[in-house]
Motif scaffolding. Structure first.
Motif, PDB file in Angstrom:
ATOM      1  N   VAL A 230       0.834  -1.202   0.000  1.00 33.48           N
ATOM      2  CA  VAL A 230       0.000   0.000   0.000  1.00 33.48           C
ATOM      3  C   VAL A 230       0.870   1.255   0.000  1.00 33.48           C
ATOM      4  CG1 VAL A 230      -1.632   1.356   1.380  1.00 33.48           C
ATOM      5  CG2 VAL A 230      -2.003  -1.101   1.071  1.00 33.48           C
ATOM      6  N   SER A 231       1.931   1.253   0.821  1.00 35.74           N
ATOM      7  CA  SER A 231       2.797   2.434   0.899  1.00 35.74           C
ATOM      8  C   SER A 231       3.522   2.679  -0.419  1.00 35.74           C
ATOM      9  CB  SER A 231       3.806   2.274   2.033  1.00 35.74           C
ATOM     10  OG  SER A 231       4.750   1.259   1.753  1.00 35.74           O
ATOM     11  N   VAL A 232       3.929   1.586  -1.107  1.00 37.93           N
ATOM     12  CA  VAL A 232       4.585   1.747  -2.410  1.00 37.93           C
ATOM     13  C   VAL A 232       3.600   2.299  -3.431  1.00 37.93           C
ATOM     14  CG1 VAL A 232       5.697   0.523  -4.319  1.00 37.93           C
ATOM     15  CG2 VAL A 232       6.330  -0.020  -1.966  1.00 37.93           C
ATOM     16  N   ASP A 233       2.367   1.792  -3.414  1.00 34.22           N
ATOM     17  CA  ASP A 233       1.347   2.313  -4.335  1.00 34.22           C
ATOM     18  C   ASP A 233       1.081   3.795  -4.075  1.00 34.22           C
ATOM     19  OD1 ASP A 233       1.073  -0.094  -5.609  1.00 34.22           O
ATOM     20  OD2 ASP A 233      -0.649  -0.753  -4.410  1.00 34.22           O
ATOM     21  N   ASN A 237       1.498   6.877  -6.692  1.00 33.77           N
ATOM     22  CA  ASN A 237       0.430   7.819  -7.020  1.00 33.77           C
ATOM     23  C   ASN A 237       0.871   9.261  -6.808  1.00 33.77           C
ATOM     24  OD1 ASN A 237      -1.301   5.710  -7.657  1.00 33.77           O
ATOM     25  ND2 ASN A 237      -2.125   5.563  -5.579  1.00 33.77           N
ATOM     26  N   SER A 238       1.585   9.495  -5.732  1.00 36.90           N
ATOM     27  CA  SER A 238       2.024  10.863  -5.452  1.00 36.90           C
ATOM     28  C   SER A 238       3.117  11.307  -6.402  1.00 36.90           C
ATOM     29  CB  SER A 238       2.528  10.968  -4.010  1.00 36.90           C
ATOM     30  OG  SER A 238       3.661  10.149  -3.815  1.00 36.90           O
ATOM     31  N   ALA A 239       3.811  10.333  -7.019  1.00 38.03           N
ATOM     32  CA  ALA A 239       4.900  10.674  -7.944  1.00 38.03           C
ATOM     33  C   ALA A 239       4.466  10.574  -9.392  1.00 38.03           C
ATOM     34  CB  ALA A 239       6.096   9.745  -7.701  1.00 38.03           C
ATOM     35  N   GLU A 251       8.443   1.721  -9.604  1.00 39.10           N
ATOM     36  CA  GLU A 251       7.884   0.552 -10.287  1.00 39.10           C
ATOM     37  C   GLU A 251       8.681  -0.698  -9.925  1.00 39.10           C
ATOM     38  OE1 GLU A 251       5.253   0.017 -11.772  1.00 39.10           O
ATOM     39  OE2 GLU A 251       4.481   1.876 -12.608  1.00 39.10           O
ATOM     40  N   THR A 252      10.004  -0.545  -9.805  1.00 41.12           N
ATOM     41  CA  THR A 252      10.841  -1.669  -9.384  1.00 41.12           C
ATOM     42  C   THR A 252      10.479  -2.082  -7.968  1.00 41.12           C
ATOM     43  OG1 THR A 252      12.640  -0.841 -10.774  1.00 41.12           O
ATOM     44  CG2 THR A 252      13.213  -2.480  -9.119  1.00 41.12           C
ATOM     45  N   TYR A 253      10.262  -1.100  -7.090  1.00 43.30           N
ATOM     46  CA  TYR A 253       9.831  -1.395  -5.724  1.00 43.30           C
ATOM     47  C   TYR A 253       8.546  -2.222  -5.750  1.00 43.30           C
ATOM     48  CZ  TYR A 253      12.995   1.757  -3.153  1.00 43.30           C
ATOM     49  OH  TYR A 253      14.084   2.340  -2.586  1.00 43.30           O
ATOM     50  N   ARG A 254       7.584  -1.788  -6.567  1.00 40.13           N
ATOM     51  CA  ARG A 254       6.301  -2.500  -6.611  1.00 40.13           C
ATOM     52  C   ARG A 254       6.486  -3.919  -7.145  1.00 40.13           C
ATOM     53  NH1 ARG A 254       0.958   0.355  -8.814  1.00 40.13           N
ATOM     54  NH2 ARG A 254       2.055   0.428 -10.813  1.00 40.13           N
ATOM     55  N   MET A 255       7.373  -4.065  -8.137  1.00 47.14           N
ATOM     56  CA  MET A 255       7.634  -5.397  -8.692  1.00 47.14           C
ATOM     57  C   MET A 255       8.175  -6.331  -7.610  1.00 47.14           C
ATOM     58  SD  MET A 255      10.342  -6.501 -11.647  1.00 47.14           S
ATOM     59  CE  MET A 255      11.733  -6.242 -10.533  1.00 47.14           C
TER      60      MET A 255
END
Length: 747
Positions: A230-233, A237-239, A251-255
């Motif tokens: 959730v924090s990565v999403d 969104n803010s970026a 995006e790499t973090y989310r992956m």
């Protein structure tokens, strides 16, 4: 070892936890642990070796070897099979140990010839702590399940060692993170500072590596991972309107956060008896180990992303880090493994000092620290694992030492040292507006080095006559993309405004080597200091050079402009660079723009080759500045990033001074103004010797101007030159002893 390895692993870990919870001295705990492991795994021997120092392992506990060999048997890293495990940080599993490369028989331990050997490193996040070994008489290789079980135990031992659970030779448990500690590192920026620790990335302490209820731990892990996702999403969104590079990182973090392989490995670790935190850290350690062996810089950066993501997950699980409510002290001294220039600039001048475990003398952080005049110590190994936010800390940027939680006597001595420095600074302030005029009537020009707008107030406060070197690369090193020409022109104009009519020497981009700009693909070079850097990059990528020259011309807006090209190695390089500037001046004139009232074009002499250039070079250059830091390393063939050799060669070596004199003579012959720029220019004894051999201008960090001016104003260059000549005639290797003796007798 029982076939049901998972339940056996949990049973072994549970026994370890019970042992660690029992009262007793550290040695008793270690002895009980080796007995438990040997009994559980059905081996004849279990031994624990811990690092006594960075190069030596010591047998600290054993079941199966002679008890009297404990704390007596020692091995060098790389010596024997145990030393090999410590050196490579990889397990050795063999059924025929005596035939293995590097096998060493240690009769003092009373060991028989044990055929089977399994050794695993005890390490935490890449920090080597020791080696855990089991041995048996029967010749067999240990199974993968047994290897896994021993690795898990080694990880728990690493955590408990980091938590201070063991102290050798029967001593009582130490108070965690409370004892005084001294770290010796490398000086990257001189100065002394006293303050309190502020950790750039607070260390997450895993206090419960072993867990009884796998289902509960799996639930904790899943809830923490959901929170992480959730924090990565939210960050994504803010970026959404940010730059592409930031989006790619997120995006790499989310992956990674959604990686099933990552989750599956942590779930397996939990099923074998680890807590959720320990499972995350086990995978983090594996990622760091891979990071150290991957040559590709892009893949290394992605593994670094996974490392950062693991830290975020650990903070969620433990509640440590930013949510602890720790407040930055009013006198912060920053502690970090490493730090980028942008992050350091965010802290700004609020920092009293900086201590890094990694880094280099020429790193981005060192450049910014020098620009901000903040004492910086690098290579202070393992300080991030020992320091806690708020700890008292003293940084000695003259001796390269760091005192963490110092004793009262040390604090008093350090306070006296700082008081003496403050007294000297008051004395220097009294001569701030006076010239650096020697007793024999010579006046030496003293200029300051800069690289940030924040440096410019020092121009007035230090008494500098101008800026002898303005490093233009800092604005590039802290950006994810090439700055706009208009941005650079505005910045350079503000620099000239702040100089208030005093001369500013703008050095064009000095990137490459260890100064890699984020928007350029890094190139792997065997010797980057002598590779594709500075003017070589500018001439090969003329678009960026021309854009910077245009910005400088526009910033001048009718005022005098002084431009210096770095790392010139031959006449043609200077001629080509100079032609670029002349063409841009013609182009700006055709566009109807206001030209500088005067343009001086100079070169930095950093390679021995250019000292022997044709006479035309010295005639063509409007001025020359000796880049002492690079020139010295190339003259002595001594890498200034290599601690083994960088202090081996003295700046006041007769050969180097004679070489500098030859440069002075060539410039005198052609009437070319010459200055010396670098760390040595800011050291009073060296500055006096440079002036004595004919250098009439020196450029240094602002804080050095007072001490250098004080030395020059009470000295005779004629007398100093006589001492230098006498020392040279005597066959001395360096003139320093003779000069220091003369100064002592004179004072």
């Amino acid at each position: 070892m029982p076939e049901e390895t998972e339940s056996a692993s949990r049973k072994l870990l549970r026994r370890l936890r019970e042992t660690l919870a029992e009262p007793g001295a550290g040695q008793e705990r270690l002895d009980r642990i080796t007995s438990i492991i040997a009994a559980q795994m059905g081996t004849d021997v279990c031994s624990i070796y811990l690092f006594r120092d960075t190069d030596t392992l010591e047998l600290c506990a054993t079941e199966g070897l002679k008890p009297e060999s404990v704390h007596q048997t020692r091995l060098r890293v790389g010596e024997g099979l145990v030393g090999r495990v410590a050196k490579t940080t990889r397990p050795i599993n063999t059924g025929n140990a005596p035939q293995e490369r590097g096998f060493r028989y240690m009769p003092e331990t009373g060991e028989e010839i044990f055929s089977s050997f399994l050794g695993v490193p005890i390490q935490r996040l890449g920090e080597r702590l020791g080696v855990l070994v089991v041995q048996s008489k029967d010749g067999r290789q240990y199974s993968e399940d047994e290897l896994y079980a021993l690795e898990v135990v080694a990880m728990v031992l690493a955590e408990m060692t980091e938590l201070g659970a063991f102290v050798g030779e029967g001593e009582a448990l130490s108070a965690l993170h409370q004892r005084p500690a001294i770290y010796r590192g490398t000086v990257a920026q001189e100065g002394v500072a006293s303050g309190h620790v502020w950790l750039h990335e607070p260390r997450v302490v895993v206090t419960n590596p072993i867990a009884d209820d796998p289902d509960a731990e799996l639930d904790r892990l899943n809830r923490a991972v959901d929170q992480l996702r959730v924090s990565v999403d939210e960050m994504l969104n803010s970026a959404s309107d940010g730059d592409k590079e930031q989006l790619q990182v997120l995006e790499t973090y989310r992956m990674f956060a959604n990686s099933r392989g990552w989750m599956r490995r942590m779930e397996e670790d939990i099923s074998r008896g680890l807590s959720a935190e320990a499972a995350v850290e086990k995978e983090q350690s594996a990622a760091r180990a891979r990071m150290q062996t991957v040559p590709d810089p892009y893949l290394r950066e992605r593994l670094h992303d996974l490392d950062d993501l693991s830290n975020r997950l650990l903070r969620i699980l433990t509640g440590q880090g930013e949510k602890t409510g720790a407040e930055r002290p009013s006198d912060p001294i920053l502690i970090a493994r490493n730090i980028g220039p942008g992050e350091l600039l965010d802290y700004g001048r609020s920092l009293r000092g900086i201590v890094l475990e990694e880094g280099s003398v020429g790193s981005h952080a060192a450049i910014v620290a020098r620009a901000l005049a903040i004492p910086l110590i690098i290579h202070a190994e393992r300080i991030t694992t020992e320091a806690l936010n708020g700890d008292c800390i003293l940084v000695d940027g003259e001796q390269g030492t760091v005192h963490l939680r110092p004793e009262e006597t040390v604090q008093k001595a350090f306070g006296d040292k700082m008081a003496m420095r403050a007294k000297a600074q008051r004395r220097y302030a009294s001569i701030r507006n006076k010239p650096a005029k020697t007793t024999c009537g010579h006046v030496v020009g003293l200029h300051m080095n800069a690289g940030l707008m924040a440096d410019l107030p020092s121009l007035e406060g230090s008494g500098a006559e101008g800026v002898g070197l303005f490093r233009t690369e800092l604005q590039f090193l802290t950006r994810s993309k090439v700055p706009r020409r208009s941005e650079l022109a505005a910045l350079y104009a503000r620099v000239m405004d702040a100089a208030n009519g005093k001369r500013v020497v703008f050095r064009t981009l000095d990137i490459g080597s260890d100064k890699v700009v984020p928007f350029m693909k890094p190139t792997e070079e065997p010797n980057p200091a002598m590779g594709w850097r500075a003017i070589r990059v500018g001439l090969d990528r003329p678009g960026m050079l021309r854009m910077q020259l245009q910005a400088l011309i526009r910033a001048a807006d009718g005022r005098p402009l002084t431009v210096m090209f770095p790392f010139i190695a031959q006449l043609d390089e200077f001629r080509l660079a100079r032609d670029h500037l002349l063409r841009e001046l013609e182009r700006e004139e055709r566009l109807g723009r206001v030209l500088p009232s005067k343009v001086d074009i100079g070169a930095m002499l950093e390679t021995p080759s250019i000292a022997f250039a044709p006479r035309q070079f010295f005639e063509m250059a409007d001025f020359i500045s000796i880049g002492g830091n690079d020139l010295k390393q190339f003259f002595f063939a001594a890498d200034r990033e290599n601690e083994r050799v960088r202090r081996r060669y003295d700046t006041l070596n007769v050969s180097f001074l004679t070489f500098l004199e030859q440069i002075v003579e060539r410039c005198t012959d052609t009437g070319t103004p010459l200055s010396y720029c670098g760390e040595d220019a800011g050291r009073p004894v060296e500055a006096l010797c440079f002036a004595a051999i004919g250098l009439k201008a020196l450029s240094m960090r602002p804080a050095s101007i007072g001490p250098v001016k004080h030395m020059l104003r009470k000295s005779s260059l004629a007398e100093a030159r006589a001492v230098i000549d006498a020392a040279r005639a005597s066959g001395a290797q360096s003139v320093r002893p003779a000069v220091m003796d003369w100064l002592r007798r004179r004072d």
